[in-house]
Design a protein around this motif. Sequence first.
Motif, short mmCIF file in Angstrom:
data_model
loop_
_atom_site.label_atom_id
_atom_site.label_comp_id
_atom_site.label_asym_id
_atom_site.label_seq_id
_atom_site.Cartn_x
_atom_site.Cartn_y
_atom_site.Cartn_z
N ASN A 8 -8.07 -9.08 -3.90
CA ASN A 8 -8.94 -10.44 -3.48
C ASN A 8 -8.48 -10.91 -2.10
O ASN A 8 -7.30 -11.00 -1.86
CB ASN A 8 -8.59 -11.44 -4.65
CG ASN A 8 -8.72 -11.22 -6.04
OD1 ASN A 8 -8.98 -9.83 -6.49
ND2 ASN A 8 -8.99 -12.17 -6.99
N VAL A 9 -9.69 -10.95 -1.68
CA VAL A 9 -9.56 -11.68 0.02
C VAL A 9 -9.58 -12.94 -0.05
O VAL A 9 -10.62 -13.39 -0.47
CB VAL A 9 -10.41 -10.36 0.99
CG1 VAL A 9 -9.99 -10.75 2.50
CG2 VAL A 9 -10.10 -8.90 0.56
N LEU A 23 -11.03 -7.79 12.17
CA LEU A 23 -10.48 -7.46 10.92
C LEU A 23 -11.35 -6.62 9.82
O LEU A 23 -10.78 -5.76 9.30
CB LEU A 23 -9.81 -8.88 10.37
CG LEU A 23 -8.54 -9.35 10.80
CD1 LEU A 23 -8.18 -10.92 10.16
CD2 LEU A 23 -7.40 -8.50 10.78
N LYS A 24 -12.24 -6.98 9.67
CA LYS A 24 -13.30 -6.27 8.56
C LYS A 24 -13.55 -4.89 8.97
O LYS A 24 -13.57 -4.22 8.47
CB LYS A 24 -14.35 -7.02 8.33
CG LYS A 24 -14.13 -8.39 7.66
CD LYS A 24 -15.53 -9.09 7.55
CE LYS A 24 -15.14 -10.49 6.86
NZ LYS A 24 -16.50 -11.36 6.67
N ALA A 25 -13.95 -4.87 10.47
CA ALA A 25 -14.27 -3.39 11.04
C ALA A 25 -12.86 -2.52 10.85
O ALA A 25 -13.05 -1.22 10.76
CB ALA A 25 -14.60 -3.57 12.35
N ASP A 26 -11.54 -3.09 11.27
CA ASP A 26 -10.78 -2.26 11.25
C ASP A 26 -10.42 -1.88 9.81
O ASP A 26 -9.82 -0.87 9.67
CB ASP A 26 -9.36 -3.04 11.80
CG ASP A 26 -9.65 -3.25 13.63
OD1 ASP A 26 -10.23 -2.83 13.95
OD2 ASP A 26 -8.81 -4.22 13.69
N LEU A 68 -0.79 -0.16 1.27
CA LEU A 68 -1.55 -1.47 1.12
C LEU A 68 -1.12 -2.36 2.30
O LEU A 68 -1.95 -3.11 2.80
CB LEU A 68 -1.08 -1.93 -0.20
CG LEU A 68 -1.72 -1.18 -1.49
CD1 LEU A 68 -1.25 -1.68 -2.72
CD2 LEU A 68 -3.46 -1.36 -1.30
N THR A 69 0.12 -2.48 2.71
CA THR A 69 0.54 -3.16 3.61
C THR A 69 0.19 -2.71 4.87
O THR A 69 0.43 -3.70 5.85
CB THR A 69 2.15 -3.25 3.39
OG1 THR A 69 2.76 -2.13 3.74
CG2 THR A 69 2.88 -3.88 2.41
N LEU A 73 -6.56 -6.61 6.45
CA LEU A 73 -6.65 -7.75 5.52
C LEU A 73 -5.46 -8.05 4.76
O LEU A 73 -5.57 -9.08 3.94
CB LEU A 73 -8.12 -7.39 4.91
CG LEU A 73 -9.29 -7.43 5.74
CD1 LEU A 73 -10.54 -7.27 4.79
CD2 LEU A 73 -9.46 -8.92 6.71
N PHE A 74 -4.43 -7.04 4.47
CA PHE A 74 -3.53 -7.46 3.60
C PHE A 74 -2.86 -8.67 3.69
O PHE A 74 -2.48 -9.53 2.71
CB PHE A 74 -2.26 -6.37 3.64
CG PHE A 74 -1.16 -6.55 3.02
CD1 PHE A 74 -1.33 -6.19 1.61
CD2 PHE A 74 -0.05 -7.22 3.24
CE1 PHE A 74 -0.09 -6.14 0.57
CE2 PHE A 74 1.05 -7.50 2.47
CZ PHE A 74 0.88 -6.82 1.14
#
Length: 96
Positions: A8-9, A23-26, A68-69, A73-74
């Motif tokens: 969940n973001v 951030l979303k593009a990366d 994950l880390t 967006l983590f």
Amino acid sequence: MLFHVRMNVNLPAAMPADQATQLKADEKALAQRLQDQGKWRHLWRIAGQYANISVFDVDSVDELHALLTSLPLFPYMQVDVMPLCRHPSSIRDNDS
């Protein structure tokens, strides 16, 4: 090892739009690279939410944690992880 992961973001409302866009593009670039590598096996959006359900195929819990880390967006995610194993009643003998 297969893992079901819900992400969940929650980006801060005060985050500048250009920072959020970057951030979303990366995140997308890394997610697609991990999918190409076979580590991120499935990626499903949860309708109506800024969230996803994913299946990761990694060698260890430590590898999953590292992946994950590393996601851009983590820092803005709530992550829930469930390890998976084959169910004895499944009619399939593979993960397709």
